[in-house]
Scaffold this motif. Structure first.
Motif, short mmCIF file in Angstrom:
data_model
loop_
_atom_site.label_atom_id
_atom_site.label_comp_id
_atom_site.label_asym_id
_atom_site.label_seq_id
_atom_site.Cartn_x
_atom_site.Cartn_y
_atom_site.Cartn_z
N LEU A 161 0.80 -1.22 0.17
CA LEU A 161 -0.19 0.11 0.07
C LEU A 161 0.89 1.35 -0.13
CD1 LEU A 161 -2.90 -1.05 2.68
CD2 LEU A 161 -3.10 -0.76 -0.02
N LEU A 162 1.99 1.13 0.73
CA LEU A 162 2.78 2.31 0.77
C LEU A 162 3.50 2.64 -0.48
CD1 LEU A 162 4.23 2.23 4.45
CD2 LEU A 162 2.43 3.81 3.69
N VAL A 165 0.93 4.35 -2.91
CA VAL A 165 0.85 5.70 -2.47
C VAL A 165 1.95 6.69 -2.94
CG1 VAL A 165 0.65 7.41 -0.30
CG2 VAL A 165 -0.71 5.25 -0.55
N TYR A 166 3.02 6.02 -2.58
CA TYR A 166 4.59 6.67 -3.00
C TYR A 166 4.46 6.93 -4.63
CZ TYR A 166 9.37 7.54 -3.39
OH TYR A 166 10.58 8.15 -3.93
N ILE A 169 1.65 9.67 -5.58
CA ILE A 169 1.83 10.81 -5.23
C ILE A 169 2.97 11.51 -6.29
CG2 ILE A 169 2.97 12.33 -3.42
CD1 ILE A 169 1.60 10.77 -1.30
N SER A 188 6.31 12.49 -1.39
CA SER A 188 6.07 11.32 -1.29
C SER A 188 6.67 10.55 -0.19
CB SER A 188 6.26 10.29 -2.68
OG SER A 188 5.77 11.07 -3.66
N ALA A 192 4.29 8.82 2.93
CA ALA A 192 4.40 7.47 3.32
C ALA A 192 4.87 7.20 4.71
CB ALA A 192 5.45 6.86 2.33
N LEU A 195 2.00 8.02 6.93
CA LEU A 195 0.73 6.97 6.79
C LEU A 195 1.19 5.61 7.58
CD1 LEU A 195 -0.50 7.54 3.29
CD2 LEU A 195 -1.71 8.01 5.40
#
Length: 263
Positions: A161-162, A165-166, A169, A188, A192, A195
């Protein structure tokens, strides 16, 4: 399944040994870029029968592996206590080893960079089966396999997930906002990092609820007891509830409570 596996493995090893000895005697010891004898590879026309035998052997070994997992799963359903923990270790190691073996067989040759690193990790994954067998055999003080499984799944999910997301972004910052690459990477990374803790707690709770139910139930019982303890006024009732929570959460053979005199 054990006898089928042993028979197929023995025949395959005997065939490989025969071709290898024949190549050495006939001075046909050419090797491919991986260091294997050409006569044992798919490029050797003189050993076409060996390629067919290898394909059939791999298929049969895969069937044996799946049959073994199914047999352990059936035994696991009817087991309890220490035997259940042993079978859980064995099934986990077998699954990891089989998956890594399949990845190694299906990967292309001449790997470099990240694919090469993944290939090494896949090869090292073969050790999962003998290591799990060793833990199951030396069963004194079995490690908490439920905790290992839940932590592995949780961190794998959080990492995925990270990374998503990274990457999102970075892509959004470069395409939509037109930020420079260093600024996008820094933003980013900070997102991360921010989060990680809340995401890990949520994912860990969800994974524990499914794969480490004992710990999940124990944490829930302790949290509920702590909430009720804030309004408790009767020491005897609180002590009785404390003993009940400890019994349900930790299942000890004996428990006692000592309260220091107030003087």
């Amino acid at each position: 399944m054990l006898w089928v596996y042993a028979a197929v493995g023995t025949l395959w090893i005997a065939g490989a040994f025969t071709l290898t000895v024949g190549a050495i005697i006939g001075h046909h010891t050419q090797v491919d870029p991986s260091g294997n004898l050409v006569v044992l590879g798919n490029t050797a026309r003189s050993a076409a029968w060996w390629n067919a035998v290898t394909n059939v052997a791999i298929l049969l070994l895969a069937v044996c592996w799946l049959g073994s997992l199914c047999g352990h799963a059936l035994n696991y359903r009817g087991s309890s206590g220490e035997r259940r923990q042993q079978l859980k270790w064995l099934m986990t190691g077998s699954a990891i080893g089989g998956i890594c073996l399949g990845i190694t067989f299906t990967e292309p040759g001449n790997l470099s960079g990240i694919p090469r690193i993944l290939s090494v990790i896949g090869t090292a994954g073969w050790l999962a089966l003998p290591l799990s067998i060793g833990v199951a055999i030396f069963k004194y003080r079995l490690f908490d396999i439920d905790r290992i499984i839940s932590r592995t799944l949780a961190y794998a999910i959080v990492t995925g997930l990270l990374i998503g997301v990274y990457a999102a972004i970075v892509l959004l910052a470069r395409q939509a906002v037109s930020l420079t690459t260093p600024v996008a990477v820094a933003a980013s990374t900070l997102a991360a990092a921010a989060l990680f803790s809340p995401l890990r707690r949520r994912v860990q709770r969800a994974v524990d609820r499914r794969f480490n139910r004992a710990r999940y139930d124990a944490d829930a019982a302790v949290a509920a007891f702590a909430a009720r303890l804030k309004d408790a006024v009767d020491p005897d009732a609180a002590r009785a509830e404390l003993l009940d929570v400890v019994h349900r959460s930790l299942e000890p053979a004996h428990v006692s409570v000592w309260i220091r005199p107030s003087d």
